[in-house]
Design a protein around this motif. Structure first.
Motif, PDB file in Angstrom:
ATOM      1  N   ASP A  67       3.613   1.220  11.724  1.00  0.00           N
ATOM      2  CA  ASP A  67       2.377   1.524  10.992  1.00  0.00           C
ATOM      3  C   ASP A  67       1.109   1.489  11.841  1.00  0.00           C
ATOM      4  O   ASP A  67       0.012   1.701  11.319  1.00  0.00           O
ATOM      5  CB  ASP A  67       2.215   0.583   9.797  1.00  0.00           C
ATOM      6  N   ASP A  83      -2.193   2.896   6.369  1.00  0.00           N
ATOM      7  CA  ASP A  83      -2.350   1.981   5.241  1.00  0.00           C
ATOM      8  C   ASP A  83      -1.666   2.592   4.025  1.00  0.00           C
ATOM      9  O   ASP A  83      -1.474   3.808   3.948  1.00  0.00           O
ATOM     10  CB  ASP A  83      -3.831   1.732   4.951  1.00  0.00           C
ATOM     11  N   TYR A  84      -1.328   1.728   3.069  1.00  0.00           N
ATOM     12  CA  TYR A  84      -0.572   2.142   1.886  1.00  0.00           C
ATOM     13  C   TYR A  84      -1.430   1.974   0.637  1.00  0.00           C
ATOM     14  O   TYR A  84      -1.862   0.866   0.330  1.00  0.00           O
ATOM     15  CB  TYR A  84       0.694   1.297   1.735  1.00  0.00           C
ATOM     16  N   TYR A  85      -1.635   3.055  -0.079  1.00  0.00           N
ATOM     17  CA  TYR A  85      -2.447   3.031  -1.287  1.00  0.00           C
ATOM     18  C   TYR A  85      -1.635   3.496  -2.493  1.00  0.00           C
ATOM     19  O   TYR A  85      -0.683   4.261  -2.353  1.00  0.00           O
ATOM     20  CB  TYR A  85      -3.664   3.956  -1.138  1.00  0.00           C
ATOM     21  N   LYS A  90      -7.275   4.065  -4.989  1.00  0.00           N
ATOM     22  CA  LYS A  90      -8.257   3.033  -5.309  1.00  0.00           C
ATOM     23  C   LYS A  90      -7.716   1.633  -5.069  1.00  0.00           C
ATOM     24  O   LYS A  90      -8.494   0.689  -4.947  1.00  0.00           O
ATOM     25  CB  LYS A  90      -8.718   3.163  -6.760  1.00  0.00           C
ATOM     26  N   HIS A  91      -6.408   1.497  -5.028  1.00  0.00           N
ATOM     27  CA  HIS A  91      -5.774   0.188  -4.891  1.00  0.00           C
ATOM     28  C   HIS A  91      -4.659   0.276  -3.867  1.00  0.00           C
ATOM     29  O   HIS A  91      -4.156   1.363  -3.582  1.00  0.00           O
ATOM     30  CB  HIS A  91      -5.184  -0.270  -6.236  1.00  0.00           C
ATOM     31  N   GLY A  92      -4.250  -0.874  -3.371  1.00  0.00           N
ATOM     32  CA  GLY A  92      -3.104  -0.904  -2.479  1.00  0.00           C
ATOM     33  C   GLY A  92      -1.828  -0.581  -3.231  1.00  0.00           C
ATOM     34  O   GLY A  92      -1.722  -0.852  -4.426  1.00  0.00           O
ATOM     35  N   SER A  93      -0.872  -0.004  -2.528  1.00  0.00           N
ATOM     36  CA  SER A  93       0.422   0.302  -3.147  1.00  0.00           C
ATOM     37  C   SER A  93       1.197  -0.982  -3.398  1.00  0.00           C
ATOM     38  O   SER A  93       1.212  -1.888  -2.565  1.00  0.00           O
ATOM     39  CB  SER A  93       1.239   1.214  -2.242  1.00  0.00           C
ATOM     40  N   LYS A  94       1.860  -1.033  -4.536  1.00  0.00           N
ATOM     41  CA  LYS A  94       2.700  -2.188  -4.851  1.00  0.00           C
ATOM     42  C   LYS A  94       4.051  -2.104  -4.154  1.00  0.00           C
ATOM     43  O   LYS A  94       4.740  -3.111  -4.030  1.00  0.00           O
ATOM     44  CB  LYS A  94       2.892  -2.299  -6.366  1.00  0.00           C
ATOM     45  N   PRO A  96       5.232   0.068  -0.756  1.00  0.00           N
ATOM     46  CA  PRO A  96       5.121   1.087   0.290  1.00  0.00           C
ATOM     47  C   PRO A  96       6.438   1.773   0.649  1.00  0.00           C
ATOM     48  O   PRO A  96       6.433   2.817   1.288  1.00  0.00           O
ATOM     49  CB  PRO A  96       4.575   0.323   1.495  1.00  0.00           C
ATOM     50  N   THR A 102       3.220   5.679  -3.687  1.00  0.00           N
ATOM     51  CA  THR A 102       2.446   5.355  -2.491  1.00  0.00           C
ATOM     52  C   THR A 102       1.882   6.608  -1.830  1.00  0.00           C
ATOM     53  O   THR A 102       2.602   7.589  -1.643  1.00  0.00           O
ATOM     54  CB  THR A 102       3.325   4.620  -1.456  1.00  0.00           C
ATOM     55  N   ARG A 104       0.180   7.401   1.794  1.00  0.00           N
ATOM     56  CA  ARG A 104      -0.116   6.861   3.111  1.00  0.00           C
ATOM     57  C   ARG A 104      -1.429   7.459   3.613  1.00  0.00           C
ATOM     58  O   ARG A 104      -1.694   8.632   3.399  1.00  0.00           O
ATOM     59  CB  ARG A 104       1.019   7.187   4.077  1.00  0.00           C
TER      60      ARG A 104
END
Length: 114
Positions: A67, A83-85, A90-94, A96, A102, A104
């Motif tokens: 990564d 990064d994983y969204y 708007k939020h981080g991925s639960k 990845p 997700t 990226r």
């Protein structure tokens, strides 16, 4: 790292490699302000260097997710990071390891911008 995270790392690394190497169905790439200010040919070469990067070691990839990395171009150091969204960005991925939830985001920057 939890057992679940450790078992997901190979899947995450595979997805990150696919994305970094050009599968943009998995996410988006963003050049930093510094990189954006470079001529188009230089930007293209920097992203090419990111695509072919394969120097992952325990020192620079301790979680084995592929990564992040560092490349040299014209005597300057550049860094890239994935990064994983969540899909809404708007939020981080639960999770990845699951491309269905997700997006990226790869950012490429000059080392001085870090």
């Amino acid at each position: 790292m939890t057992t679940t995270e450790a078992t997901q790392a190979p899947t995450i690394a595979q997805l990150n490699d696919r994305f970094r190497q050009g599968d943009h169905t998995l996410g988006q790439t963003f050049p930093s302000l510094w990189v954006s200010s470079l001529p188009s040919e230089a930007q293209q070469e920097l992203f090419r260097l990111v695509r072919v990067f394969d120097n992952f070691t325990p020192g620079n990839d301790p979680w084995e997710e592929h990564d992040k990395g560092q490349i040299e171009f014209q005597g300057e150091q550049y860094l890239w990071k994935i990064d994983y969204y969540a899909l809404d960005l708007k939020h981080g991925s639960k999770d990845p390891s699951n491309p269905a939830v997700t997006t990226r985001v790869l950012t490429l920057m000059h080392a001085s911008e870090y």
